[in-house]
Structure formats: C-alpha cells, structure tokens
Design a protein around this motif. Structure first.
Motif, PDB file in Angstrom:
ATOM      1  N   MET A  54      12.666  19.367  20.059  1.00  0.00           N
ATOM      2  CA  MET A  54      14.008  19.920  19.922  1.00  0.00           C
ATOM      3  C   MET A  54      14.030  20.975  18.808  1.00  0.00           C
ATOM      4  N   ALA A  55      14.591  22.148  19.109  1.00  0.00           N
ATOM      5  CA  ALA A  55      14.699  23.205  18.105  1.00  0.00           C
ATOM      6  C   ALA A  55      16.110  23.314  17.545  1.00  0.00           C
ATOM      7  N   GLY A  56      17.054  22.584  18.092  1.00  0.00           N
ATOM      8  CA  GLY A  56      18.435  22.619  17.623  1.00  0.00           C
ATOM      9  C   GLY A  56      19.313  21.864  18.599  1.00  0.00           C
ATOM     10  N   ALA A  57      20.381  21.255  18.094  1.00  0.00           N
ATOM     11  CA  ALA A  57      21.302  20.511  18.947  1.00  0.00           C
ATOM     12  C   ALA A  57      22.679  20.500  18.300  1.00  0.00           C
ATOM     13  N   TRP A  58      23.724  20.683  19.102  1.00  0.00           N
ATOM     14  CA  TRP A  58      25.085  20.784  18.592  1.00  0.00           C
ATOM     15  C   TRP A  58      26.049  20.351  19.697  1.00  0.00           C
ATOM     16  N   SER A  59      27.306  20.229  19.343  1.00  0.00           N
ATOM     17  CA  SER A  59      28.336  19.879  20.327  1.00  0.00           C
ATOM     18  C   SER A  59      29.437  20.924  20.306  1.00  0.00           C
ATOM     19  N   VAL A  60      30.029  21.163  21.467  1.00  0.00           N
ATOM     20  CA  VAL A  60      31.147  22.099  21.608  1.00  0.00           C
ATOM     21  C   VAL A  60      32.303  21.383  22.287  1.00  0.00           C
ATOM     22  N   LEU A  61      33.493  21.557  21.739  1.00  0.00           N
ATOM     23  CA  LEU A  61      34.719  21.018  22.324  1.00  0.00           C
ATOM     24  C   LEU A  61      35.626  22.203  22.652  1.00  0.00           C
ATOM     25  N   LEU A  62      35.834  22.459  23.953  1.00  0.00           N
ATOM     26  CA  LEU A  62      36.703  23.546  24.391  1.00  0.00           C
ATOM     27  C   LEU A  62      38.096  23.013  24.674  1.00  0.00           C
ATOM     28  N   ARG A  63      39.083  23.720  24.169  1.00  0.00           N
ATOM     29  CA  ARG A  63      40.482  23.400  24.442  1.00  0.00           C
ATOM     30  C   ARG A  63      40.943  24.166  25.681  1.00  0.00           C
ATOM     31  N   PRO A  64      42.151  23.873  26.209  1.00  0.00           N
ATOM     32  CA  PRO A  64      42.658  24.635  27.356  1.00  0.00           C
ATOM     33  C   PRO A  64      42.596  26.136  27.086  1.00  0.00           C
ATOM     34  N   GLY A  65      42.052  26.870  28.052  1.00  0.00           N
ATOM     35  CA  GLY A  65      41.863  28.302  27.882  1.00  0.00           C
ATOM     36  C   GLY A  65      40.536  28.647  27.251  1.00  0.00           C
ATOM     37  N   GLY A  66      39.772  27.635  26.838  1.00  0.00           N
ATOM     38  CA  GLY A  66      38.520  27.885  26.144  1.00  0.00           C
ATOM     39  C   GLY A  66      37.394  28.240  27.102  1.00  0.00           C
ATOM     40  N   PHE A  67      36.363  28.846  26.547  1.00  0.00           N
ATOM     41  CA  PHE A  67      35.194  29.228  27.336  1.00  0.00           C
ATOM     42  C   PHE A  67      34.046  29.600  26.400  1.00  0.00           C
ATOM     43  N   HIS A  68      32.882  29.774  26.969  1.00  0.00           N
ATOM     44  CA  HIS A  68      31.742  30.367  26.276  1.00  0.00           C
ATOM     45  C   HIS A  68      31.587  31.791  26.795  1.00  0.00           C
ATOM     46  N   THR A  69      31.461  32.754  25.882  1.00  0.00           N
ATOM     47  CA  THR A  69      31.086  34.087  26.324  1.00  0.00           C
ATOM     48  C   THR A  69      29.671  34.021  26.901  1.00  0.00           C
ATOM     49  N   ASP A  70      29.357  34.945  27.779  1.00  0.00           N
ATOM     50  CA  ASP A  70      28.022  34.968  28.380  1.00  0.00           C
ATOM     51  C   ASP A  70      27.002  35.320  27.302  1.00  0.00           C
ATOM     52  N   HIS A  71      25.945  34.535  27.220  1.00  0.00           N
ATOM     53  CA  HIS A  71      24.982  34.667  26.132  1.00  0.00           C
ATOM     54  C   HIS A  71      23.654  34.048  26.553  1.00  0.00           C
ATOM     55  N   PHE A  72      22.671  34.161  25.699  1.00  0.00           N
ATOM     56  CA  PHE A  72      21.388  33.496  25.870  1.00  0.00           C
ATOM     57  C   PHE A  72      21.041  32.851  24.540  1.00  0.00           C
ATOM     58  N   HIS A  73      19.932  32.109  24.489  1.00  0.00           N
ATOM     59  CA  HIS A  73      19.527  31.414  23.260  1.00  0.00           C
ATOM     60  C   HIS A  73      18.206  32.007  22.774  1.00  0.00           C
ATOM     61  N   SER A  74      18.282  32.794  21.729  1.00  0.00           N
ATOM     62  CA  SER A  74      17.111  33.560  21.297  1.00  0.00           C
ATOM     63  C   SER A  74      16.004  32.703  20.717  1.00  0.00           C
ATOM     64  N   GLN A  75      16.328  31.496  20.221  1.00  0.00           N
ATOM     65  CA  GLN A  75      15.321  30.664  19.566  1.00  0.00           C
ATOM     66  C   GLN A  75      14.747  29.582  20.474  1.00  0.00           C
ATOM     67  N   GLY A  76      15.132  29.584  21.743  1.00  0.00           N
ATOM     68  CA  GLY A  76      14.700  28.508  22.622  1.00  0.00           C
ATOM     69  C   GLY A  76      13.617  28.910  23.601  1.00  0.00           C
ATOM     70  N   TRP A  77      13.176  27.955  24.363  1.00  0.00           N
ATOM     71  CA  TRP A  77      12.325  28.138  25.545  1.00  0.00           C
ATOM     72  C   TRP A  77      13.104  27.642  26.757  1.00  0.00           C
ATOM     73  N   LEU A  78      13.585  26.402  26.663  1.00  0.00           N
ATOM     74  CA  LEU A  78      14.545  25.874  27.633  1.00  0.00           C
ATOM     75  C   LEU A  78      15.836  25.528  26.888  1.00  0.00           C
ATOM     76  N   SER A  79      16.963  25.774  27.515  1.00  0.00           N
ATOM     77  CA  SER A  79      18.254  25.439  26.930  1.00  0.00           C
ATOM     78  C   SER A  79      19.002  24.501  27.861  1.00  0.00           C
ATOM     79  N   SER A  80      20.158  24.029  27.394  1.00  0.00           N
ATOM     80  CA  SER A  80      20.789  22.925  28.112  1.00  0.00           C
ATOM     81  C   SER A  80      22.296  22.899  27.920  1.00  0.00           C
ATOM     82  N   ALA A  81      22.928  22.123  28.772  1.00  0.00           N
ATOM     83  CA  ALA A  81      24.317  21.709  28.578  1.00  0.00           C
ATOM     84  C   ALA A  81      24.424  20.291  29.114  1.00  0.00           C
ATOM     85  N   PHE A  82      24.819  19.359  28.244  1.00  0.00           N
ATOM     86  CA  PHE A  82      25.053  17.981  28.668  1.00  0.00           C
ATOM     87  C   PHE A  82      26.547  17.728  28.591  1.00  0.00           C
ATOM     88  N   TYR A  83      27.126  17.241  29.689  1.00  0.00           N
ATOM     89  CA  TYR A  83      28.577  17.122  29.793  1.00  0.00           C
ATOM     90  C   TYR A  83      29.037  15.706  29.445  1.00  0.00           C
TER      91      TYR A  83
END
Length: 496
Positions: free
Chosen positions: A394-423
């Motif tokens: 693991m190179a990093g791990a965090w959590s995101v909580l989106l409220r109504p109207g929330g989103f992630h802008t389109d992006h990539f992960h510069s420090q990774g090899w494989l990235s993820s989203a666990f719901y």
C-alpha cells in the motif's frame, strides 16, 4: 569517509539500495550507534519500508532514550504508518527532552490531525510556522488545515501571504493561493492571480505551467500554448513541461502533436503516470491504437465484492461498523485544496497501519481481490504489466465522504500503480437514475479537448464493492443530487 557518510552520499545520488547495503550490517550489529540506526531507518523509509524502519527507530529510542532526536524519528515513522496516538506520545517525549525544531512541531501537527485533536494540531502548526515561516510546504499544510476546518479562506490566504513576505520563493505561495481559490470554486480569481504572476515571474517554470493550464481551462488556448512554449525554452527536457504541452495541444485540437509531445516526455520519464494518462487521451483523439492498449477496460479494470470479514455476522454489519469508524474521522467542513474531492471531506491520516479493528479487517478483506487482480493482469511489455512482480504494498489510503451534489473531479493517481475505490455507503436512489449519478466513470479528461471526449466506461458502486484500475486512468464521479451521501475508502498500491 565513514560508512555512514558514504551511505548518505549514495542516498543523495539516488543509489538507495547501495546505501542500504552499507548501513544494514551496522544497524544490525551488536552495538549500533544512534547515527547508524537513524540513517538505516531513513533509507528504509525512502524505500517505503516503514514497518522495517520502525524496528530500528524503536531500538534507537530504547538505547538512546535521552535523545530528543530519537523520539522525533520514532514519532515521524509512527505518523507515516497511521499510528497517530503512538506518534503523538513519542513526539511529546521528545518535546519533554528539548525538541524545538519546526519539523518536530510539523510532525506533531500531522499526528494530532490524524488523532482528531484539531485545536492542538492547529496550535502545533502555528508553532512550526512561527519557527520557519518561509517554508512553502509547511505553510501550505497549515493553510490547508485552516481552510478544511472552517472554510476560512481569509485565514488560509493570510498564511501564504505571510510566507511570501517572510522570504519564501514567490512562486510557491502564489500557486498555493491559486489552488485555494479553485477549491473554493473561485476559478476566475485563481486564473487572474496566476496571470499576474506570469507577468512578474516570467522565468518561473512552475508558474508558467500553472497559468497555461488555467488559460486552457478558460478556453484561452492560444495564450496557453504561448506560455507553455516559454516554459519549454527554459526547461526543454522537463517531463512536466512536456506533459503540460500535451494538455494544451489537445485543447487546441492538435492530437498528433500532443501524442508526439507525450511520447517525448515518456522517453525521458517512462513511468510517469501523468504522461501516460495524457498519452492515452492524445492517442484516443488521434485514433492511435495506443489508447485501446492503455484503456483495455475488460483486462485492466474490474469490480470485486469482498467476503464478510471474520468477526462480523454479515457484510452489512461490518460496513455499518466501518462507517461509524470513518465518520469519526470526517470532521472537516471543506475538501482539501489539492485533491479531487468537491462537495465533501477527505480524511488526512494514513489509514493503513491504523489499529482500528474495522480498518484492520478491511485491509485484510481486500487482500484477496487485489491479489486476484494482479494475477489476472499477468506479465507483459506494456506499462502496467511490465511492473507486475506478483506482490504489492500500500502506498496510501484515505476515505472520502461526499455530500449531496458532491463528486470527484476527473483525475489520476500519480504515485500509484493500481488505484481503487471501496464503497462503504452509496446513494442508492441516485445510482438508479438513467444519468448514472454517483457512478464511477473512466476516460473523461478534466479539461475540454478537441474533439470533446466523454467517459467510455462506468462501474456501478454498491456497498462492499472494490473497484481496481490502473493509476494512470482518468476517473471521476458523476455528481449526484439526491439527499444521500457516498462514503468510500481509496488506496494506491505499488509493486513490492
């Protein structure tokens, strides 16, 4: 020259493994010195082997317990590993012995943030900043905390102004101020600030590239190309310059030139995830087969539903407990100024290494899907598979909580090899809409390019689902408008 001096010299040359070979027998010897233990730990941390480094930091604290530096080093490593409470305790031992350096207060501030002691964290950052006000990275962290806690744009901007007036190189504070304005939704203010900076700092490559990006996003493509060409004169072999040139050329509809610029950058920096992401976009615009190879959604992207962790009767019960753990960490009013989150919050501590039972169980539960995906990828000559060792860390791990109207802008992960989203939690009503609100999307670049590009692959979230994909892939979240929330845990992994 001593062995330690040689090891430090090798480390400065980027010969990290050679440096490790010199320090390992010293640190593992019968009577290692404080310097031998500290240098060996430092090299291990450069190699991202924090658990191994911790052993030697703990030994240094035991053997040289009156040394404040030993406790600083131990606290810093524990903080890197996400063990916040222990990191705070180690730093406090160091302060009692005389620690007074700005970096010590900075480490303490980060650990206090991770321990959800935010008043004390802000006080620690204030102490660090007072001792080193011209340190741009420190000022940026401090300003980000002030912004996230209270949405206090004035206070955050004041910190960066103070850094500037204290002698910081002007480009750094200006770039951070612009990112803060962007985080607050004031893109025009950010662009105007950057344009003024470009006039006054025409030799600052970082400023020129930031202005070029902002101008491209505003549709001022000719001006953006002029700026990035100026940066190219100053730094013709910079991968960052060639990356920005690729972006601007795509905005101008010059797909073949953009792909050539990306390839030139990759010849210099072959593992650069940003260049690969933009090379894929340029290949898609140019009709080049490279895009199919890089996207390959069937082979490179997959959802996995985890098994119920041991100790919980059902997956639903585990996810409910995990949500309680994570909500205690989601204490910020605003998203970070330098991340993709919009309309939500992001945890700032390293979740891997946490002693929280639900997080320990989560990372144990995702191990099997990760290993299955790595096996599915297999070996090959492409940028993804040629790095496949069959193992990971693991190179990093965090959590995101989106409220109504929330989103992630389109992006990539510069420090990774494989990235993820666990719901953990998903906006069920939104997900069922034809517009795919709240879905994870792939392939849509973050700026308008010619020809326009929309997402070309989606994954429907559901609680307990893990999505895995190459870190260079553009990904984001379709905004959702229902009165629900969306909670995820994300992490990057790299080959081990």
């Amino acid at each position: 020259m001593s062995q330690i001096d040689r090891a430090v010299a090798l480390l400065e040359q980027g010969r990290t493994e050679d440096a490790l070979k010199l320090t390992e027998p010293l640190a593992k010897g019968p009577n290692p010195s404080h310097q031998e233990l500290a240098t060996h730990s430092q090299i291990l941390k450069v190699l991202k082997r924090h658990a191994d480094a911790l052993v030697f930091d703990q030994l240094a604290a035991e053997r040289y317990g009156r040394s404040p530096v030993a406790w600083h080093n131990l606290g810093a490593t524990l903080d890197d590993m996400g063990r916040a409470q222990e990191a705070c305790a180690a730093m406090e031992r160091g302060f009692a012995l005389g620690l007074n350096a700005p970096e010590s207060f900075r480490v303490y501030g980060r650990a206090l943030m991770a321990a959800n002691q935010h008043d004390r964290a802000e006080a620690a950052y204030k102490e660090a900043f007072g001792r080193q006000p011209a340190n741009v990275e420190l000022a940026s962290e401090y300003a980000n905390l002030v912004w996230m806690r209270r949405g206090d744009m004035s206070g955050a901007q004041h910190i960066m102004d103070f850094a500037f007036h204290s002698g910081a190189p002007p480009g750094g504070p200006i770039l951070t101020k612009a990112r803060l304005w962007e985080a607050a939704g004031e893109r025009d203010k950010a662009a105007d600030l950057l344009a003024l900076a470009a006039q006054r700092l025409p030799q600052d490559v970082g400023v020129l590239l930031a202005v070029a990006r902002a101008q491209a996003e505003r549709g001022e493509v000719a001006d953006a190309e002029r700026l990035v060409r100026s940066a190219q004169v100053l730094a013709p072999k910079s991968p960052g310059v060639l990356n920005q040139l690729t972006i601007v050329l795509l905005a101008a509809g010059k797909a073949e030139e953009a792909l050539a610029a990306a390839r030139k950058g990759l010849a210099i920096s072959p593992d650069d995830q940003s260049l690969w992401g933009w090379a894929a976009t340029a290949a898609r615009a140019a009709g080049d087969p490279l895009y199919a190879a890089l996207s390959n959604y069937e082979g490179n992207v997959a959802p996995y539903d985890i098994e119920t962790p041991e100790g919980w009767p059902t997956l639903e019960a585990f996810l409910a407990d995990l949500a309680v753990t994570l909500r205690r960490m989601h204490v910020y009013q605003q998203h970070p100024h330098n991340q993709s989150v919009r309309g939500g919050s992001q945890t700032m501590q390293m979740l891997v290494g946490s002693r929280e039972p639900t997080l320990v169980a989560l990372f144990k539960a995702v191990d099997a899907p990760i290993r299955a995906h790595i096996a599915k990828l297999g070996q090959g000559d492409d940028i993804l598979r040629k790095r496949n060792t069959g193992d990971y860390r693991m190179a990093g791990a965090w959590s995101v909580l989106l409220r109504p109207g929330g989103f992630h802008t389109d992006h990539f992960h510069s420090q990774g090899w494989l990235s993820s989203a666990f719901y953990v939690e998903t906006p069920t009503e939104a997900l069922d809409r034809e517009t795919r609100e709240g879905w994870l999307r792939f392939g849509k670049p973050p700026i308008e390019v010619k020809p326009p590009m929309e997402a070309d692959h989606y994954i429907r979230p559901q609680p307990g689902r893990l999505a895995l994909f190459p870190s260079y892939m553009w990904h984001g979240t379709v905004p959702f408008t229902t009165d629900e929330s969306r909670m995820t845990v994300a992490f990057d992994i790299v080959p081990a």
